[in-house]
Each structure stands twice: as structure tokens, then as C-alpha cells.
Design a protein around this motif. Structure first.
Motif, PDB file in Angstrom:
ATOM      1  N   GLY A  92       2.791  15.932 -13.893  1.00  0.00           N
ATOM      2  CA  GLY A  92       1.949  16.886 -14.600  1.00  0.00           C
ATOM      3  C   GLY A  92       0.601  16.279 -14.903  1.00  0.00           C
ATOM      4  N   ALA A  93      -0.311  17.116 -15.329  1.00  0.00           N
ATOM      5  CA  ALA A  93      -1.674  16.652 -15.590  1.00  0.00           C
ATOM      6  C   ALA A  93      -1.686  15.629 -16.719  1.00  0.00           C
ATOM      7  N   ASN A  94      -0.921  15.869 -17.769  1.00  0.00           N
ATOM      8  CA  ASN A  94      -0.885  14.942 -18.890  1.00  0.00           C
ATOM      9  C   ASN A  94       0.359  14.070 -18.871  1.00  0.00           C
ATOM     10  N   GLY A  95       1.134  14.139 -17.819  1.00  0.00           N
ATOM     11  CA  GLY A  95       2.387  13.402 -17.772  1.00  0.00           C
ATOM     12  C   GLY A  95       2.204  11.910 -17.890  1.00  0.00           C
ATOM     13  N   LEU A  96       1.324  11.345 -17.101  1.00  0.00           N
ATOM     14  CA  LEU A  96       1.107   9.903 -17.115  1.00  0.00           C
ATOM     15  C   LEU A  96       0.419   9.488 -18.403  1.00  0.00           C
ATOM     16  N   GLN A  97      -0.583  10.226 -18.807  1.00  0.00           N
ATOM     17  CA  GLN A  97      -1.294   9.884 -20.032  1.00  0.00           C
ATOM     18  C   GLN A  97      -0.372  10.035 -21.241  1.00  0.00           C
ATOM     19  N   THR A 118       1.713   9.029  -6.318  1.00  0.00           N
ATOM     20  CA  THR A 118       2.128  10.404  -6.044  1.00  0.00           C
ATOM     21  C   THR A 118       3.236  10.836  -6.994  1.00  0.00           C
ATOM     22  N   ALA A 119       4.217   9.977  -7.201  1.00  0.00           N
ATOM     23  CA  ALA A 119       5.335  10.321  -8.082  1.00  0.00           C
ATOM     24  C   ALA A 119       4.878  10.484  -9.522  1.00  0.00           C
ATOM     25  N   LEU A 120       4.016   9.593  -9.983  1.00  0.00           N
ATOM     26  CA  LEU A 120       3.540   9.691 -11.361  1.00  0.00           C
ATOM     27  C   LEU A 120       2.569  10.852 -11.540  1.00  0.00           C
ATOM     28  N   ALA A 175       0.828  -1.208   0.000  1.00  0.00           N
ATOM     29  CA  ALA A 175       0.000   0.000   0.000  1.00  0.00           C
ATOM     30  C   ALA A 175       0.862   1.258   0.000  1.00  0.00           C
ATOM     31  N   VAL A 176       1.908   1.279   0.811  1.00  0.00           N
ATOM     32  CA  VAL A 176       2.781   2.456   0.881  1.00  0.00           C
ATOM     33  C   VAL A 176       3.518   2.659  -0.437  1.00  0.00           C
ATOM     34  N   VAL A 177       4.016   1.581  -1.032  1.00  0.00           N
ATOM     35  CA  VAL A 177       4.707   1.698  -2.318  1.00  0.00           C
ATOM     36  C   VAL A 177       3.736   2.174  -3.396  1.00  0.00           C
ATOM     37  N   SER A 178       2.517   1.660  -3.392  1.00  0.00           N
ATOM     38  CA  SER A 178       1.518   2.072  -4.378  1.00  0.00           C
ATOM     39  C   SER A 178       1.188   3.549  -4.241  1.00  0.00           C
ATOM     40  N   ILE A 179       1.027   4.018  -3.024  1.00  0.00           N
ATOM     41  CA  ILE A 179       0.743   5.443  -2.807  1.00  0.00           C
ATOM     42  C   ILE A 179       1.911   6.285  -3.290  1.00  0.00           C
TER      43      ILE A 179
END
Length: 70
Positions: free
Chosen positions: A46-51, A40-42, A32-36
Motif C-alpha cells: 500500500g501507499a503508506n504500508g512501508l512508511q 516490489t513486495a514492500l 539486484a534481483v532480490v532487491s527488486i
């Protein structure tokens, strides 16, 4: 009656000493901690960074499958 109390006492003591369940909980908390942290990092990219990153990955993989330059 005394035997029943002793049996319950030994059952409770064995349950308290059981550590397999606590290991599963510890691993779940670590995941859970790694997933959070990953979300957070991704999300900070930016708003479109992951997409945008995902779109770029799909485009490159598609280009490799169609035979164009990878």
C-alpha cells in the motif's frame, strides 16, 4: 614476432579462463534481483504500508528505550 603473438594468445586464453570476475557478477545480479523483489513486495503493501510499518517499528523501539511497555 612469433613469441609476441604466442604471449598475447596465452594472456587472452588465461583471461578467458578466469572465473573469479564472473562469480562477482553473478552475486551482483542475485542481489539486484532480490532487491527488486523486496522493493516490489514492500511497495505492494500500500501507499503508506512501508512508511506505516517503519513508524510502528520506531514507536515500539522508542517505547522500549523509555521504559514503557514493549
Amino acid at each position: 614476432m612469433n613469441q609476441f603473438i604466442n604471449a598475447v594468445n596465452s594472456s587472452v586464453s588465461a583471461f578467458i579462463k578466469e572465473e573469479e570476475g564472473s562469480q562477482v557478477v553473478e552475486y551482483a545480479l542475485i542481489i539486484a534481483v532480490v532487491s527488486i523483489g523486496l522493493v516490489t513486495a514492500l511497495g505492494a503493501a500500500g501507499a503508506n504500508g512501508l512508511q506505516g510499518s517503519f513508524t510502528a517499528l520506531v514507536t515500539r523501539v522508542s517505547a522500549c528505550f523509555t521504559g514503557t511497555a514493549c
